[in-house]
Design a protein around this motif. Structure first.
Motif, mmCIF file in Angstrom:
data_model
loop_
_atom_site.group_PDB
_atom_site.id
_atom_site.type_symbol
_atom_site.label_atom_id
_atom_site.label_comp_id
_atom_site.label_asym_id
_atom_site.label_seq_id
_atom_site.Cartn_x
_atom_site.Cartn_y
_atom_site.Cartn_z
ATOM 1 N N GLU A 87 0.816 -1.221 0.000
ATOM 2 C CA GLU A 87 0.000 0.000 0.000
ATOM 3 C C GLU A 87 0.849 1.271 0.000
ATOM 4 N N VAL A 88 2.161 1.109 0.161
ATOM 5 C CA VAL A 88 3.063 2.256 0.238
ATOM 6 C C VAL A 88 3.410 2.757 -1.162
ATOM 7 N N LEU A 89 3.458 4.082 -1.320
ATOM 8 C CA LEU A 89 3.886 4.687 -2.575
ATOM 9 C C LEU A 89 4.992 5.695 -2.280
ATOM 10 N N LEU A 90 6.158 5.493 -2.912
ATOM 11 C CA LEU A 90 7.290 6.403 -2.784
ATOM 12 C C LEU A 90 7.502 7.135 -4.102
ATOM 13 N N GLU A 91 8.053 8.348 -4.031
ATOM 14 C CA GLU A 91 8.404 9.118 -5.231
ATOM 15 C C GLU A 91 9.859 9.548 -5.131
ATOM 16 N N LEU A 92 10.664 9.178 -6.123
ATOM 17 C CA LEU A 92 12.090 9.495 -6.123
ATOM 18 C C LEU A 92 12.284 11.002 -6.234
ATOM 19 N N THR A 93 13.074 11.567 -5.317
ATOM 20 C CA THR A 93 13.278 13.015 -5.279
ATOM 21 C C THR A 93 14.726 13.434 -5.475
ATOM 22 N N GLN A 94 15.675 12.520 -5.259
ATOM 23 C CA GLN A 94 17.098 12.895 -5.335
ATOM 24 C C GLN A 94 17.922 11.664 -5.671
ATOM 25 N N ILE A 95 18.968 11.878 -6.480
ATOM 26 C CA ILE A 95 19.896 10.809 -6.829
ATOM 27 C C ILE A 95 21.264 11.181 -6.270
ATOM 28 N N GLY A 96 21.789 10.359 -5.379
ATOM 29 C CA GLY A 96 23.094 10.621 -4.780
ATOM 30 C C GLY A 96 23.032 11.708 -3.722
ATOM 31 N N LYS A 97 24.174 11.905 -3.048
ATOM 32 C CA LYS A 97 24.260 12.935 -2.009
ATOM 33 C C LYS A 97 25.729 13.214 -1.732
ATOM 34 N N LYS A 98 25.979 14.246 -0.964
ATOM 35 C CA LYS A 98 27.333 14.547 -0.507
ATOM 36 C C LYS A 98 27.677 13.618 0.642
ATOM 37 N N CYS A 99 28.879 13.023 0.583
ATOM 38 C CA CYS A 99 29.285 12.069 1.612
ATOM 39 C C CYS A 99 29.983 12.781 2.766
ATOM 40 N N HIS A 100 29.735 12.327 3.973
ATOM 41 C CA HIS A 100 30.423 12.827 5.161
ATOM 42 C C HIS A 100 31.583 11.873 5.469
ATOM 43 N N SER A 101 32.806 12.294 5.168
ATOM 44 C CA SER A 101 33.963 11.399 5.239
ATOM 45 C C SER A 101 34.230 10.859 6.635
ATOM 46 N N GLY A 102 33.731 11.561 7.666
ATOM 47 C CA GLY A 102 34.014 11.106 9.016
ATOM 48 C C GLY A 102 32.952 10.201 9.600
ATOM 49 N N CYS A 103 31.949 9.830 8.806
ATOM 50 C CA CYS A 103 30.853 9.048 9.359
ATOM 51 C C CYS A 103 31.290 7.612 9.639
ATOM 52 N N GLU A 104 30.508 6.944 10.457
ATOM 53 C CA GLU A 104 30.822 5.570 10.868
ATOM 54 C C GLU A 104 30.861 4.628 9.679
ATOM 55 N N ILE A 105 30.036 4.922 8.687
ATOM 56 C CA ILE A 105 29.980 4.073 7.494
ATOM 57 C C ILE A 105 31.328 4.079 6.782
ATOM 58 N N MET A 106 31.907 5.264 6.588
ATOM 59 C CA MET A 106 33.211 5.368 5.944
ATOM 60 C C MET A 106 34.289 4.695 6.788
ATOM 61 N N GLN A 107 34.210 4.854 8.085
ATOM 62 C CA GLN A 107 35.216 4.260 8.965
ATOM 63 C C GLN A 107 35.192 2.735 8.907
ATOM 64 N N ARG A 108 34.007 2.167 8.757
ATOM 65 C CA ARG A 108 33.891 0.708 8.753
ATOM 66 C C ARG A 108 34.203 0.085 7.404
ATOM 67 N N THR A 109 33.825 0.766 6.314
ATOM 68 C CA THR A 109 33.962 0.156 4.988
ATOM 69 C C THR A 109 35.106 0.731 4.165
ATOM 70 N N GLY A 110 35.566 1.954 4.488
ATOM 71 C CA GLY A 110 36.598 2.604 3.689
ATOM 72 C C GLY A 110 36.045 3.265 2.444
ATOM 73 N N GLU A 111 34.788 3.027 2.164
ATOM 74 C CA GLU A 111 34.124 3.615 0.988
ATOM 75 C C GLU A 111 32.634 3.604 1.257
ATOM 76 N N CYS A 112 31.967 4.648 0.831
ATOM 77 C CA CYS A 112 30.508 4.692 0.960
ATOM 78 C C CYS A 112 29.907 4.818 -0.429
ATOM 79 N N ILE A 113 29.085 3.844 -0.811
ATOM 80 C CA ILE A 113 28.537 3.862 -2.170
ATOM 81 C C ILE A 113 27.234 4.650 -2.266
ATOM 82 N N MET A 114 26.673 5.069 -1.129
ATOM 83 C CA MET A 114 25.418 5.835 -1.169
ATOM 84 C C MET A 114 25.529 7.127 -1.972
ATOM 85 N N PRO A 115 26.643 7.889 -1.861
ATOM 86 C CA PRO A 115 26.702 9.154 -2.606
ATOM 87 C C PRO A 115 26.504 9.003 -4.106
#
Length: 305
Positions: free
Chosen positions: A93-121
């Motif tokens: 029943e959920v409907l989503l609408e895409l509003t943005q592709i990619g984002k600016k990465c925060h190099s100090g975030c936990e994700i970067m610290q754990r993986t060495g790369e963040c693919i979300m951006p």
């Protein structure tokens, strides 16, 4: 059809999200209990195929549990980053609408610290919740193609100076909306080549519509510089569109042979020069639009050539 692989939330921004298996999505808000809910980026989505590709690049050494890249919904079956802004995703029943592709990465975030790369951006996308409801792991995801998006640019010294009303730009908008297009920017500029170049680049690179229709500035006057401006921003030519419009227009008036209009591609935006009169733009769009949608689908990657 796609499938939900994980439903993830985090209680604090910048930390890794955890798969909770199911969650309620609240309309115009986001996932219940998620730290990013209520922000401009209500729901983040990531393609599971991109996570697997990252796993292969890392040699399988890095642990990649769902949510490690900060995604709310891990989705399988779609190349999300290639979807157009406005694309819909129906999950039960959920409907989503895409509003943005990619984002600016925060190099100090936990994700970067754990993986060495963040693919979300680069690979992630963001959506708003148009209609809320529950989403569960294993739910089917149906993609709803976005309406084609257009911008209109009128080039006319006299209209810009207020001497003559611009009727062609609004006529293009009216016809496009009747055909289901979403019309964004409506610009009116003088016949200045550099100014037209700047406007076309901004529209194509920042607003990223599927198509930009220009009107005016395609004749033989020394001030008619729209074709020159259009060619300066071009990455690829699409000569058949301008040639087809000219050929059709010549069945109406032999003066159509005097048009210097061109048609090009910049990025994933098609730019098409139309004549300057309201009557002529209506005639050209009547001829062009039935075939154009197939071309826009190819440009988006939604149709075969």
């Amino acid at each position: 059809m796609g499938k939900v692989i994980a439903v993830c939330i985090s209680e604090k921004k910048g930390t890794v999200k955890k798969d909770v298996g199911a969650c309620r999505l609240i309309e115009e808000f986001g996932l219940e209990g998620d730290a990013h809910a209520g922000s401009g980026r209500q729901v983040s989505l990531l393609a599971n195929e991109q996570v697997e590709a990252f796993r292969e690049r890392s040699g399988g050494v890095v642990e990649l549990p769902p949510g490690v890249f900060g995604e709310n919904l891990l989705i399988e079956g779609y190349d999300l980053k290639s979807c157009a802004i406005g694309t819909g995703f129906r999950i039960g029943e959920v409907l989503l609408e895409l509003t943005q592709i990619g984002k600016k990465c925060h190099s100090g975030c936990e994700i970067m610290q754990r993986t060495g790369e963040c693919i979300m951006p680069k690979e992630g996308v963001f959506a708003r919740v148009v209609k809320g409801g529950m989403v569960h792991v294993g739910d089917t995801v149906e993609m709803i193609p976005a309406p084609y998006r257009a911008a209109v640019l009128t080039a006319s010294d006299r209209s810009y100076q207020g001497v003559r009303e611009d009727k062609s730009g609004p006529r293009i908008k009216e016809i496009l909306e009747e055909k289901g297009y979403q019309v964004g920017s409506m610009l009116l500029l003088p016949d200045d080549e550099d100014g037209l170049v700047e406007a076309l680049i901004r529209l194509a690179d920042e607003e990223k519509p599927d198509v930009i229709f220009t009107t005016g500035g395609t004749g033989l006057s020394p001030r008619d510089r729209m074709p020159e401006a259009t060619k300066r921003v071009a990455e690829r030519d699409v000569p058949g569109i301008a040639e087809g419009i000219r050929a059709y227009s010549m069945t109406i008036t032999p003066r159509a042979m005097l048009s210097r209009a061109v048609s090009v591609i910049r990025g994933r935006t098609l730019i098409i020069n139309l004549p300057g009169s309201p009557k002529a733009v209506a005639e050209c769009l009547e001829f062009l639009l039935p075939t154009l949608e197939h071309g826009l689908g190819i440009l988006r990657g939604e149709a075969d050539g």
